[in-house]
Design a protein around this motif. Structure first.
Motif, mmCIF file in Angstrom:
data_model
loop_
_atom_site.group_PDB
_atom_site.id
_atom_site.type_symbol
_atom_site.label_atom_id
_atom_site.label_comp_id
_atom_site.label_asym_id
_atom_site.label_seq_id
_atom_site.Cartn_x
_atom_site.Cartn_y
_atom_site.Cartn_z
ATOM 1 N N LEU A 74 38.260 56.408 -44.331
ATOM 2 C CA LEU A 74 38.924 56.578 -45.619
ATOM 3 C C LEU A 74 38.573 55.447 -46.570
ATOM 4 O O LEU A 74 38.366 55.670 -47.770
ATOM 5 C CB LEU A 74 40.440 56.648 -45.427
ATOM 6 C CG LEU A 74 40.968 57.895 -44.716
ATOM 7 C CD1 LEU A 74 42.466 57.797 -44.516
ATOM 8 C CD2 LEU A 74 40.617 59.143 -45.516
ATOM 9 N N ALA A 75 38.516 54.232 -46.038
ATOM 10 C CA ALA A 75 38.166 53.089 -46.880
ATOM 11 C C ALA A 75 36.760 53.235 -47.439
ATOM 12 O O ALA A 75 36.472 52.800 -48.561
ATOM 13 C CB ALA A 75 38.286 51.795 -46.078
ATOM 14 N N THR A 77 35.069 56.254 -47.865
ATOM 15 C CA THR A 77 34.835 57.475 -48.653
ATOM 16 C C THR A 77 35.784 57.645 -49.828
ATOM 17 O O THR A 77 35.500 58.414 -50.737
ATOM 18 C CB THR A 77 34.953 58.716 -47.746
ATOM 19 O OG1 THR A 77 36.277 58.758 -47.175
ATOM 20 C CG2 THR A 77 33.929 58.670 -46.634
ATOM 21 N N LYS A 78 36.912 56.928 -49.806
ATOM 22 C CA LYS A 78 37.908 57.087 -50.871
ATOM 23 C C LYS A 78 38.228 55.753 -51.526
ATOM 24 O O LYS A 78 39.381 55.409 -51.752
ATOM 25 C CB LYS A 78 39.193 57.728 -50.322
ATOM 26 C CG LYS A 78 39.040 59.182 -49.898
ATOM 27 C CD LYS A 78 40.358 59.725 -49.403
ATOM 28 C CE LYS A 78 40.275 61.228 -49.163
ATOM 29 N NZ LYS A 78 40.178 61.990 -50.420
ATOM 30 N N ALA A 79 37.219 54.975 -51.785
ATOM 31 C CA ALA A 79 37.411 53.659 -52.385
ATOM 32 C C ALA A 79 38.161 53.784 -53.706
ATOM 33 O O ALA A 79 37.801 54.557 -54.579
ATOM 34 C CB ALA A 79 36.059 52.993 -52.606
ATOM 35 N N GLY A 80 39.231 52.986 -53.821
ATOM 36 C CA GLY A 80 40.011 52.957 -55.058
ATOM 37 C C GLY A 80 41.138 53.970 -55.101
ATOM 38 O O GLY A 80 42.107 53.787 -55.823
ATOM 39 N N VAL A 101 41.831 46.640 -41.057
ATOM 40 C CA VAL A 101 41.417 47.769 -41.904
ATOM 41 C C VAL A 101 42.426 47.983 -43.038
ATOM 42 O O VAL A 101 42.564 49.080 -43.568
ATOM 43 C CB VAL A 101 41.240 49.065 -41.074
ATOM 44 C CG1 VAL A 101 40.068 48.937 -40.131
ATOM 45 C CG2 VAL A 101 42.514 49.414 -40.308
ATOM 46 N N HIS A 102 43.137 46.906 -43.359
ATOM 47 C CA HIS A 102 44.017 46.852 -44.536
ATOM 48 C C HIS A 102 45.217 47.795 -44.438
ATOM 49 O O HIS A 102 45.628 48.396 -45.442
ATOM 50 C CB HIS A 102 43.222 47.137 -45.808
ATOM 51 C CG HIS A 102 41.987 46.285 -45.940
ATOM 52 N ND1 HIS A 102 42.057 44.912 -46.106
ATOM 53 C CD2 HIS A 102 40.671 46.593 -45.914
ATOM 54 C CE1 HIS A 102 40.832 44.421 -46.182
ATOM 55 N NE2 HIS A 102 39.973 45.417 -46.057
#
Length: 261
Positions: A74-75, A77-80, A101-102
């Motif tokens: 997800l980090a 492919t879906k940045a922001g 992984v935040h």
């Protein structure tokens, strides 16, 4: 007002059902809506192609792609616009990887309703621009524990058990009757959040108001300019439940004195 949109991801159906029930139990203080649930990381990715929840409640250990791996995907492919992630697991040994992984929080099963509400409320506080778009209002509950990362596991220390906290180099040492812990919170942030419970003794220490047993004078003898000894006096706090004495700064003395009275 629109509630927080939640996606539940867990390979066990009873776990997903229990989480949905917990969310239902906290609706009064933490309005949420479950927009979907998935039994695998792959099913979650399919769901996320057409819907973007605010928060994903994500199990760590799942067959195939794990929760950690899903968070990494997800980090990438879906940045922001990636949803906030709260990991949920029966094991605490994955906490370090989860925060790598935040992840916004890490909950241990069985999850308590109050702890779940606290985790969601923190995300609302930290990501206001992301969630205000949904016209969201959540009643933030003050946390009841300090989270301590120790030897690869997370310990929860009840706030009511803390006697005092001291800033030492880049860490803060939290002291209870039994032992001390290292935490990464700043004294300033703790003082702001718990101003009703703790008071600053000096710039490097906070003490719980109810743990102030009394004060006593202390004398310090030092060499003044290499010619003669000079005696200075100051006040120290007697801490209920600890042999340690906390010095009181001149600036804080009037406030401490008023509490002792």
């Amino acid at each position: 007002m629109n509630p927080v949109k939640i996606l539940i991801v867990d390979d066990e159906l009873p776990a997903r059902q229990r989480m949905a029930m917990l969310l239902s139990d906290i609706q009064d203080v933490c309005p949420t809506t479950v927009v979907g649930d998935a039994g695998s990381a792959q099913a979650a990715m399919v769901f996320l192609e057409t819907c973007t929840p605010d928060i994903i409640l994500l199990d760590v250990q799942m067959p195939g792609t794990t929760g950690i791996e899903l968070a990494q995907q997800l980090a990438a492919t879906k940045a922001g616009v990636s949803p906030a992630i709260i990991f949920v697991s029966a094991y605490d040994e994955y906490a370090i990887k989860a925060f790598d992984v935040h992840a916004m929080d890490y909950l241990l099963k069985p999850v308590r309703a109050g702890r779940l509400a606290e985790a969601i409320a923190r995300i609302v506080e930290r990501q206001p621009r992301h969630l205000q778009a949904a016209s969201l209002v959540v009643q933030v509950q003050k946390k009841q524990h300090f989270s301590v990362l120790e030897r690869g596991r997370i310990l929860l220390v009840p706030v009511v058990e803390v006697l005092f906290l001291k800033a030492e180099q880049k860490y803060v040492t939290l002291h209870t009757r039994q032992r001390e812990y290292l935490i990464e919170d700043s004294l300033t942030s703790i003082e702001e959040e718990f101003s009703d419970l703790f008071v600053r003794a000096h710039r490097n220490a906070l003490i719980r108001k109810s743990a102030i047993k009394g004060v006593e004078r202390s004398s310090h003898i030092h060499d003044a300019h290499g010619e003669h000894e000079k005696v200075t006096e100051a006040w120290q706090i007697i801490v209920d439940g600890s042999h340690e004495r906390l010095p009181v700064s001149r600036r804080q003395w009037p406030l401490i004195k008023a509490l002792v009275r």
